[in-house]
Design a protein around this motif. Sequence first.
Motif: not given
Length: 457
Positions: A30-34, A36-41
Amino acid sequence: MAKILLRSGFLDDFQGVGENGQAVFDSALQIRETLRLRKQPLEACLAIPQLNDDGDRVDWYAPVTGEVMSWAAANEEERRRARRLLESAVASARALSQRCLQSEKTAQQLFGALLAKALQFPAANHIYLVDGKPVITFWGFVNLNQSVRDDVLDCLAEEEREPEIVMLPEEPEEEPEPARIVLSEPDAPLLAVAPAPVAPQPAPAAPFIAEPAAVEPAPVAAAAPAPARQRRTLWLLPLAAAVALAIGAPAGWKLLHTDSAVKPAVSVADIKAVEIAPAPVQTADAPAPAKAAQTPAPVQPQPTAALPLAQAQITPPEEAAKPEAAPAEPPKALMVMDPGQVKAGSTRFLNGVWRVTVDVNDPVTGKPPALRYELNDNKGTVRITRGGVSCRAELYAGLHQSGTLMIKSRGNARCSDGTRYPVPEVACKAGERDVAQCTGRYDEKTVLPLTFKKVSA
């Protein structure tokens, strides 16, 4: 496209981090998906975890494809470039975490707290370069018995490399020239006989031819050569005496101080041995024995009744006292029931995430189920994994006055396939070195030993 496996390991080898009893690893996807949605590097820098069926081992896969290189194998320029990327991604993730913590929504606050702990990882050897970009494995974990780092990238500090030691070829050593042996003249013997000096021979007198006409028959003229010869003889006497003294003195001293100076007048070969029989010695009272007297056997002294003798007892030497072995320390991560907390009725030692091992096999899978306890302030949950099916139940704990720790569930665990799974009633007592000795009771007839190992604080 097949994923690239970077690293595998057991969860018990590390200590997970989390917030409010919830581990980061449980919400890793869930942390990785969030992110990705926030476009965090940072999302591209976190490896993808995949848990095995037993729930005790995890594989970490790269989110991108490319050539894989460990952090230790990279050169200084590649490490410097990767660290700059990590510093930028971590700074962006921290800013997002602060914004979420200031949110009014509870879910946002929990995500912000978990994201701050997700930046932790054990050491630099858990980072890999995939196509030149850094990827972190075992993120959300730290080494056992270690706390979280304030600066998560502190372990990547470039260590000063020791200067390389250049091995120069050894120059062949020139062999030293052998020293010339000079033989000195041998020492003269101490008692060497000095050579006799040769007396100078007097020169022959020139022949005297007397002229008959000029010679008168005077007695003095005929005795003229005698005084010259007499003077030569007197001059040689002191010299001859000195030579004789030089030769005779050492020879006489040697004769006086050596055993060989006196030589027997008769040779040894001419002397014949003569046997002399000793005369028998007889006393005045005893007659002469006809036969040789036999030597009597020695008489052994017999102990008398007046001196009682006791058997000798051999006392074995006292063995040196063996040093007592130091008590073995309890294995790491085992539950230790602190005596002070138990006496005060506190269960702070129970807070955290625990992996519980049960000595029983599941009748369906044939393998022991994996139990994961998450407790905080005497409340928590248990997650049971068996054959890909996950079950969950609520827990509560407490201490009896006898010092026994009890952990119970409010019912059977609910499973993802719609079934129910029994949860054991746990009872723990402090054993040797205060290590918890726990048992799990499934029913009145089924009591099994349990082992608690801490996964995270």
